[in-house]
Design a protein around this motif. Structure first.
Motif, PDB file in Angstrom:
ATOM      1  N   VAL A  24       4.419   5.562  -1.589  1.00 20.50           N
ATOM      2  CA  VAL A  24       4.282   4.796  -0.351  1.00 20.50           C
ATOM      3  C   VAL A  24       3.424   5.537   0.653  1.00 20.50           C
ATOM      4  O   VAL A  24       2.598   4.943   1.353  1.00 20.50           O
ATOM      5  N   GLY A  25       3.567   6.857   0.720  1.00 16.97           N
ATOM      6  CA  GLY A  25       2.771   7.664   1.640  1.00 16.97           C
ATOM      7  C   GLY A  25       3.259   7.565   3.072  1.00 16.97           C
ATOM      8  O   GLY A  25       4.220   6.850   3.385  1.00 16.97           O
ATOM      9  N   THR A  26       2.572   8.275   3.941  1.00 14.05           N
ATOM     10  CA  THR A  26       2.925   8.321   5.354  1.00 14.05           C
ATOM     11  C   THR A  26       1.665   8.239   6.202  1.00 14.05           C
ATOM     12  O   THR A  26       0.700   8.961   5.937  1.00 14.05           O
ATOM     13  N   PRO A  27       1.629   7.371   7.213  1.00  9.32           N
ATOM     14  CA  PRO A  27       0.444   7.321   8.094  1.00  9.32           C
ATOM     15  C   PRO A  27       0.338   8.589   8.915  1.00  9.32           C
ATOM     16  O   PRO A  27       1.332   9.091   9.440  1.00  9.32           O
ATOM     17  N   GLU A  28      -0.878   9.106   9.032  1.00 14.06           N
ATOM     18  CA  GLU A  28      -1.133  10.330   9.790  1.00 14.06           C
ATOM     19  C   GLU A  28      -2.208  10.073  10.835  1.00 14.06           C
ATOM     20  O   GLU A  28      -3.137   9.290  10.602  1.00 14.06           O
ATOM     21  N   HIS A  54      -6.667   5.778  15.664  1.00 16.64           N
ATOM     22  CA  HIS A  54      -6.968   5.706  14.240  1.00 16.64           C
ATOM     23  C   HIS A  54      -5.908   6.456  13.436  1.00 16.64           C
ATOM     24  O   HIS A  54      -5.487   7.556  13.815  1.00 16.64           O
ATOM     25  N   LEU A  55      -5.498   5.828  12.323  1.00 14.45           N
ATOM     26  CA  LEU A  55      -4.559   6.459  11.397  1.00 14.45           C
ATOM     27  C   LEU A  55      -5.141   6.439   9.993  1.00 14.45           C
ATOM     28  O   LEU A  55      -5.816   5.480   9.597  1.00 14.45           O
ATOM     29  N   ILE A  56      -4.887   7.504   9.230  1.00 12.33           N
ATOM     30  CA  ILE A  56      -5.226   7.573   7.810  1.00 12.33           C
ATOM     31  C   ILE A  56      -3.914   7.499   7.028  1.00 12.33           C
ATOM     32  O   ILE A  56      -2.995   8.279   7.271  1.00 12.33           O
ATOM     33  N   PRO A  70       8.466   7.258  14.495  1.00  7.33           N
ATOM     34  CA  PRO A  70       7.318   7.496  15.398  1.00  7.33           C
ATOM     35  C   PRO A  70       6.283   8.426  14.773  1.00  7.33           C
ATOM     36  O   PRO A  70       6.622   9.354  14.044  1.00  7.33           O
ATOM     37  N   ILE A  71       5.016   8.120  15.050  1.00  9.50           N
ATOM     38  CA  ILE A  71       3.877   8.889  14.548  1.00  9.50           C
ATOM     39  C   ILE A  71       3.245   9.609  15.729  1.00  9.50           C
ATOM     40  O   ILE A  71       2.868   8.965  16.712  1.00  9.50           O
ATOM     41  N   PRO A  72       3.110  10.922  15.695  1.00  2.00           N
ATOM     42  CA  PRO A  72       2.509  11.630  16.826  1.00  2.00           C
ATOM     43  C   PRO A  72       1.003  11.372  16.901  1.00  2.00           C
ATOM     44  O   PRO A  72       0.273  11.584  15.938  1.00  2.00           O
ATOM     45  N   VAL A  73       0.539  10.867  18.025  1.00  2.00           N
ATOM     46  CA  VAL A  73      -0.887  10.615  18.245  1.00  2.00           C
ATOM     47  C   VAL A  73      -1.260  11.151  19.617  1.00  2.00           C
ATOM     48  O   VAL A  73      -0.395  11.428  20.451  1.00  2.00           O
ATOM     49  N   GLN A  74      -2.563  11.268  19.840  1.00  2.00           N
ATOM     50  CA  GLN A  74      -3.063  11.729  21.127  1.00  2.00           C
ATOM     51  C   GLN A  74      -3.955  10.659  21.740  1.00  2.00           C
ATOM     52  O   GLN A  74      -4.817  10.090  21.061  1.00  2.00           O
ATOM     53  N   ILE A  75      -3.739  10.377  23.010  1.00  2.00           N
ATOM     54  CA  ILE A  75      -4.546   9.423  23.766  1.00  2.00           C
ATOM     55  C   ILE A  75      -5.476  10.224  24.674  1.00  2.00           C
ATOM     56  O   ILE A  75      -5.040  11.100  25.425  1.00  2.00           O
ATOM     57  N   TYR A  76      -6.755   9.902  24.594  1.00  3.62           N
ATOM     58  CA  TYR A  76      -7.751  10.650  25.367  1.00  3.62           C
ATOM     59  C   TYR A  76      -8.024   9.971  26.700  1.00  3.62           C
ATOM     60  O   TYR A  76      -8.141   8.739  26.781  1.00  3.62           O
ATOM     61  N   HIS A  77      -8.099  10.765  27.765  1.00  8.26           N
ATOM     62  CA  HIS A  77      -8.402  10.269  29.107  1.00  8.26           C
ATOM     63  C   HIS A  77      -9.745  10.861  29.552  1.00  8.26           C
ATOM     64  O   HIS A  77      -9.814  12.028  29.941  1.00  8.26           O
ATOM     65  N   GLY A 127     -13.154   0.967  30.433  1.00 11.67           N
ATOM     66  CA  GLY A 127     -13.960   0.070  31.243  1.00 11.67           C
ATOM     67  C   GLY A 127     -13.144  -1.117  31.707  1.00 11.67           C
ATOM     68  O   GLY A 127     -11.996  -1.324  31.286  1.00 11.67           O
ATOM     69  N   PRO A 128     -13.711  -1.954  32.564  1.00 13.68           N
ATOM     70  CA  PRO A 128     -12.953  -3.062  33.170  1.00 13.68           C
ATOM     71  C   PRO A 128     -12.488  -4.115  32.182  1.00 13.68           C
ATOM     72  O   PRO A 128     -11.475  -4.764  32.397  1.00 13.68           O
ATOM     73  N   ASP A 129     -13.230  -4.321  31.074  1.00 14.38           N
ATOM     74  CA  ASP A 129     -12.883  -5.367  30.108  1.00 14.38           C
ATOM     75  C   ASP A 129     -12.334  -4.806  28.803  1.00 14.38           C
ATOM     76  O   ASP A 129     -12.121  -5.569  27.845  1.00 14.38           O
ATOM     77  N   ALA A 130     -12.128  -3.508  28.725  1.00  9.37           N
ATOM     78  CA  ALA A 130     -11.702  -2.883  27.471  1.00  9.37           C
ATOM     79  C   ALA A 130     -10.231  -3.175  27.191  1.00  9.37           C
ATOM     80  O   ALA A 130      -9.408  -3.267  28.105  1.00  9.37           O
ATOM     81  N   LEU A 131      -9.902  -3.353  25.905  1.00  4.34           N
ATOM     82  CA  LEU A 131      -8.532  -3.578  25.456  1.00  4.34           C
ATOM     83  C   LEU A 131      -8.167  -2.545  24.397  1.00  4.34           C
ATOM     84  O   LEU A 131      -9.024  -2.081  23.634  1.00  4.34           O
ATOM     85  N   TRP A 132      -6.889  -2.215  24.326  1.00  3.34           N
ATOM     86  CA  TRP A 132      -6.422  -1.258  23.335  1.00  3.34           C
ATOM     87  C   TRP A 132      -6.429  -1.877  21.936  1.00  3.34           C
ATOM     88  O   TRP A 132      -6.250  -3.085  21.760  1.00  3.34           O
ATOM     89  N   SER A 133      -6.635  -1.040  20.922  1.00  2.00           N
ATOM     90  CA  SER A 133      -6.584  -1.475  19.527  1.00  2.00           C
ATOM     91  C   SER A 133      -6.157  -0.301  18.653  1.00  2.00           C
ATOM     92  O   SER A 133      -6.260   0.860  19.063  1.00  2.00           O
ATOM     93  N   SER A 134      -5.657  -0.618  17.470  1.00  2.00           N
ATOM     94  CA  SER A 134      -5.317   0.426  16.499  1.00  2.00           C
ATOM     95  C   SER A 134      -6.019   0.124  15.183  1.00  2.00           C
ATOM     96  O   SER A 134      -6.243  -1.048  14.835  1.00  2.00           O
ATOM     97  N   HIS A 135      -6.377   1.187  14.451  1.00  2.00           N
ATOM     98  CA  HIS A 135      -7.132   1.060  13.204  1.00  2.00           C
ATOM     99  C   HIS A 135      -6.433   1.894  12.137  1.00  2.00           C
ATOM    100  O   HIS A 135      -6.448   3.128  12.191  1.00  2.00           O
ATOM    101  N   ILE A 136      -5.838   1.212  11.162  1.00  2.00           N
ATOM    102  CA  ILE A 136      -5.100   1.879  10.092  1.00  2.00           C
ATOM    103  C   ILE A 136      -5.933   1.795   8.823  1.00  2.00           C
ATOM    104  O   ILE A 136      -6.207   0.699   8.320  1.00  2.00           O
ATOM    105  N   HIS A 137      -6.356   2.945   8.318  1.00  2.00           N
ATOM    106  CA  HIS A 137      -7.198   3.013   7.131  1.00  2.00           C
ATOM    107  C   HIS A 137      -6.322   3.389   5.934  1.00  2.00           C
ATOM    108  O   HIS A 137      -5.848   4.523   5.825  1.00  2.00           O
ATOM    109  N   PHE A 138      -6.078   2.407   5.040  1.00  2.98           N
ATOM    110  CA  PHE A 138      -5.286   2.645   3.836  1.00  2.98           C
ATOM    111  C   PHE A 138      -6.214   3.198   2.754  1.00  2.98           C
ATOM    112  O   PHE A 138      -7.140   2.517   2.316  1.00  2.98           O
ATOM    113  N   VAL A 139      -5.952   4.434   2.333  1.00  7.63           N
ATOM    114  CA  VAL A 139      -6.786   5.112   1.351  1.00  7.63           C
ATOM    115  C   VAL A 139      -6.073   5.105   0.003  1.00  7.63           C
ATOM    116  O   VAL A 139      -4.879   5.441  -0.075  1.00  7.63           O
ATOM    117  N   CYS A 140      -6.787   4.727  -1.051  1.00  5.83           N
ATOM    118  CA  CYS A 140      -6.205   4.631  -2.392  1.00  5.83           C
ATOM    119  C   CYS A 140      -5.810   6.014  -2.913  1.00  5.83           C
ATOM    120  O   CYS A 140      -6.651   6.906  -3.038  1.00  5.83           O
TER     121      CYS A 140
END
Length: 385
Positions: free
Chosen positions: A250-254, A272-274, A129-136, A231-244
């Motif tokens: 292998v690294g670890t997503p943060e 968002h994850l880096i 598991p990766i600790p993330v924060q969800i904003y309300h 909003g009424p039509d909004a959907l969840w998404s995740s964005h993983i940015h792989f940095v060279c």
């Protein structure tokens, strides 16, 4: 059963049966035939519906399944429909997933770099598991979550943040589950698990991410569950940015904070994850190596391939043994220098030949003139020029 007990039979009780419906029997006839649901099929005169295998689906009431077309997929048995592949991902007909090769060529980059995430796909079923924060935004508070992600394949059905509806597996590439609520103030937040995306997309990193973190590629999961916070039509998404980063392995997503997402717009429905990793670098190709020869001994030497750009490969091309070579100094010069020497030599040779020709011509004319002057001439001296 349906009956009517109001019939006068001379004082004798009676009942008239209009219909009988038997349910849940292994054999016998049904009162009426029910159509199979989407993703299921049955042959004529059968008692149950069969799920369509992964990579195929069916319409309601179908008697046969059909394979998904190119660039669409059906992830599991009984999929109600074929889902279109995401941006920059592809699949042949009859596929259970898109981008099975887990590679991406950035056509927007003039160099057309190729990225390969298959080593991350094969490493584990889920990262986290990766600790993330969800904003309300409605309460202007952050909620602590644990996030699970999978690279180029769905999360396993037993993932803690995936739910199941009526026994149907949940197809998702990323999800979160909230941590334990510790105070009443946080209890007002939505503490349910969240599906962050059922469709996977590839792309290059944004200019803001590149400027702050470096070059690489991105993996986005879209079409997650509904996000009321956006909003009424909004959907969840995740964005993983792989940095060279060749030194990261292998690294670890943060987690990348919503308040500091590298210039990205603040969106409560995005996570968002880096991920600094060697796999965020372009895959090395032949042009990324320069052959370097060792000392020439006995007309042969060994040639190594030295990387000349920032790219990743598990290993460099194998050394070439006993390659023919010349031991003179000329062989050590680059091709452009050898060419310059050849051109210069030809120029000098041409100049020498031209000078010799002119010298011979004028010397011959001078000799003729001298002979003419010293000989007896019938012409007066003032007529000689």
């Amino acid at each position: 059963s349906k009956h009517n007990s109001g019939i006068n039979t001379g004082g004798v009780s009676s009942a008239r049966i209009y219909a009988i419906v038997a349910e849940g029997l292994e054999s016998g006839g049904a009162y009426q035939c029910s159509p199979c649901a989407e993703g299921y099929h049955s042959k004529v005169s059968t008692s149950h519906c069969l799920p369509c295998p992964g990579g195929s689906s069916s319409n309601r009431g179908a008697i046969a399944c059909h394979n998904c077309g190119p660039n669409t997929f059906a992830p599991y048995s009984g999929s109600p429909q074929c889902i279109p592949c995401g941006k920059n991902t592809h699949a042949p007909a009859g596929s259970k997933e898109c981008a099975p090769q887990c590679s991406f060529i950035d056509e927007d980059d003039p160099a057309h770099p190729k990225f390969d995430l298959s080593p991350l796909r094969d490493l584990t079923d889920a990262f986290g598991p990766i600790p993330v924060q969800i904003y309300h935004p409605e309460v202007e508070m952050f909620e602590d979550h644990q996030m699970l992600i999978s690279v180029c394949k769905p999360l396993p059905p037993n993932a803690s943040c995936l739910s199941s509806n009526h026994g149907t597996p949940k197809h998702s590439y990323a999800c979160t589950v909230p941590q334990t609520v510790e105070n009443e103030e946080q209890a007002v937040l939505n503490t349910n698990p969240r599906d962050l995306g059922t469709i996977m997309e590839f792309g290059g990193v944004s200019e803001s991410i590149r400027a702050k973190y470096g070059n690489g590629m991105s993996l986005t999961t879209v079409s997650g569950e509904a996000c009321p916070e956006g909003g009424p039509d909004a959907l969840w998404s995740s964005h993983i940015h792989f940095v060279c980063d060749l030194d990261a392995g292998v690294g670890t997503p943060e987690p990348q904070s919503l308040e500091n997402a590298g210039g990205l717009p603040r969106n409560p429905c995005q996570v968002h994850l880096i991920w600094r990793t060697q796999h965020g670098c372009p895959k090395c190709q032949q042009k990324d190596y320069t052959p370097v020869g060792g000392p020439c001994k006995g007309g042969v030497h060994d040639v190594k391939h030295v990387r000349n750009s920032v790219c990743y490969a598990p290993s460099a091309p194998a050394d070439e043994k006993n390659v023919s070579c010349r031991s003179d100094a000329i062989s050590a010069l680059p091709q452009w220098a050898i060419g310059l020497i050849v051109v210069g030599g030809l120029t000098i040779l041409g100049s020498i030949l031209t000078f010799g020709y002119l010298w011979h011509k004028y010397y011959s004319m001078y000799s003729q003139y001298s002979n003419l002057v010293t000989s007896d001439s019938p012409y007066p001296d003032d007529e000689l020029e």
